[in-house]
Design an enzyme around this catalytic site. Structure first.
Site, PDB file in Angstrom:
ATOM      1  N   GLU A 261     111.918   2.462   0.945  1.00 14.92           N
ATOM      2  CA  GLU A 261     112.953   1.594   1.498  1.00 14.92           C
ATOM      3  C   GLU A 261     112.743   1.607   3.014  1.00 14.92           C
ATOM      4  O   GLU A 261     113.133   2.548   3.700  1.00 14.92           O
ATOM      5  CB  GLU A 261     114.349   2.112   1.145  1.00 14.92           C
ATOM      6  CG  GLU A 261     115.466   1.233   1.667  1.00 14.92           C
ATOM      7  CD  GLU A 261     116.843   1.835   1.465  1.00 14.92           C
ATOM      8  OE1 GLU A 261     117.830   1.103   1.636  1.00 14.92           O
ATOM      9  OE2 GLU A 261     116.937   3.042   1.162  1.00 14.92           O
ATOM     10  N   CYS A 295     120.162  -0.006   7.785  1.00 14.27           N
ATOM     11  CA  CYS A 295     118.936  -0.770   7.529  1.00 14.27           C
ATOM     12  C   CYS A 295     119.231  -2.196   7.086  1.00 14.27           C
ATOM     13  O   CYS A 295     118.324  -3.026   7.044  1.00 14.27           O
ATOM     14  CB  CYS A 295     118.067  -0.055   6.491  1.00 14.27           C
ATOM     15  SG  CYS A 295     118.892   0.227   4.923  1.00 14.27           S
TER      16      CYS A 295
END
Length: 418
Positions: A261, A295
């Protein structure tokens, strides 16, 4: 008036040693954990190195052979106990997040609720890891598909969600029958070690859950062990794209499974047809959560000219009304510090670059003491500016005014991301 803040949590949760094979282990040296809001040292934590990382991998591999034999119900019960303990100690765990990451306490409490929910979810899903029976092309054969744990998983997590990123990964791994070695971010090891303490209290067997904290200096050597040791079957990493590439290269020689990720550069597009109030509310939530350090924070804002002025006016009003910079322990604070001085310097550099290229600062724009950065609104932004090319990870909201069609706006954003 200078207010002093001190971390006040129950002693068992403030752990400073590594956790390997069900034991709290020291290392040859220690490294400091700092409160990013004040720059003051909270405590010192064992600076584990390759030797401790290897011990953790070996312990996890040994424990895997017994853990995978536990029934789904047995694993489910233990994960549920772990969830219950996180819920019970929610306030103290949130304080740890606030002091080591700077996150406002209200958001930190929300993270612990979020983190616990993964353990709850996977405690239930552990019982539902079903196989399949597939129709065979031959009459005298039957095809059965069984789902089995892959083995030891290396879990490398970031500092911006120091509890939730661990439980999201570890909950799934343990439910499936895998064992894990966690390397928390060097800025936020206390949350990971508190989770280890509660895992032990929940009865998670020795070696199933291991935590190897280390300093920035030792991170490369520890990461190499976790990504190259042949006893590790899988790595899971959340962090920058550059680091992810390095880890994938190291994992390739032993063909490990990998879940990555990595960094983002998310756009926020406001068309002329938008409801301005809803667009502003969405921008505030998307940009300023955790001071812009997620993020999935929107990084680039593109607003059509027909709605631009109204959007900017109301956005500026919302920033004035809703954002308060301060220590995360202060209940009035909505914007804590960035994780460290390097992070604040990066945002300040993007602001100065934008201004030098013609951007106008409408709100904020200043680097404050320590790791603090003013929430900043920029107008007259162009795609050549750094803030439109690099992930910011801070409270900077740059807006491009577009007179083009919606389709062209989307194409502009794609170009600026390449």
């Amino acid at each position: 008036v200078v207010q002093h803040y001190s971390l006040d949590v129950s002693a068992p949760l403030l752990r400073t040693q590594g956790y390997v094979d069900g034991r709290w282990v020291s290392a040859a040296s220690v490294f400091p954990v700092l409160d990013p809001a004040t720059g003051k040292e909270i405590t010192r934590v064992a600076d584990c190195g390759p030797a401790e990382a290897k011990q953790a991998v070996d312990a996890a591999y040994k424990a895997f052979h017994s853990w995978k034999q536990c029934t789904a119900k047995e694993r489910s019960i233990l994960l549920r106990k772990w969830f219950d303990l996180l819920t019970l100690h929610k306030e103290d765990l949130a304080k740890l997040i606030t002091f080591e990451s700077g996150k406002p306490l209200r958001e930190a409490v929300g993270e612990i609720t979020y983190a616990a929910s993964f353990l709850e979810w996977f405690s239930e899903e552990a019982r539902r890891v079903y196989g399949d029976i597939v129709p065979s092309p031959a009459k005298d054969r039957k095809i059965l598909l069984l789902k089995q744990p892959v083995g030891v998983a290396s879990i490398i997590t970031p500092w911006n969600f120091p509890s939730a990123m661990i439980t999201r990964k570890v909950g799934a791994a343990l439910a499936a029958g895998c064992t894990v070695v966690v390397k928390p971010a060097e800025d936020t090891p206390l949350s990971a070690l508190a989770l280890a303490e509660l895992a032990e209290q929940a009865g998670i067997p020795a070696g199933v859950f291991n935590v190897v904290p280390c300093s920035r200096e030792k991170t490369p050597s520890v990461g190499e062990v976790l990504c190259t040791d042949p006893l590790v079957a899988k790595i899971s990493f959340t962090g920058s794209t550059a680091t992810g590439k390095v880890l994938l290269k190291m994992a390739a020689d032993t063909v490990k499974k990998a879940s990555m990720e990595l960094g983002g550069h998310a756009p926020f597009i406001v068309f002329d047809s938008a409801d301005v109030d809803k667009a502003v509310a969405g921008a505030m939530g998307s940009k300023f959560r955790n001071s812009g350090q997620t993020c999935v924070c929107s990084n680039r804002f593109l607003v059509q000219s027909g709605i631009h002025d109204r959007f900017m006016e109301k956005l500026g009003q919302a920033m004035d009304a809703e954002l308060r910079v301060g220590h995360g322990s202060d209940p009035e604070t909505t914007q804590g510090p960035l994780i460290n001085a390097r992070a604040a310097e990066k945002v300040a550099h993007q602001v100065s670059d934008a201004v030098s290229r013609g951007a106008k600062v409408l709100k904020g724009g200043k680097r404050l003491d320590g790791s603090f950065m003013e929430p900043t609104l920029l107008a007259n932004v162009s795609t050549e500016m750094l803030c439109m090319k690099e992930e910011t990870f801070g409270p900077l909201l740059p807006v491009i005014r577009s007179v083009r069609s919606a389709v062209f706006m989307c194409f502009t954003l794609i170009q600026s991301a390449v």
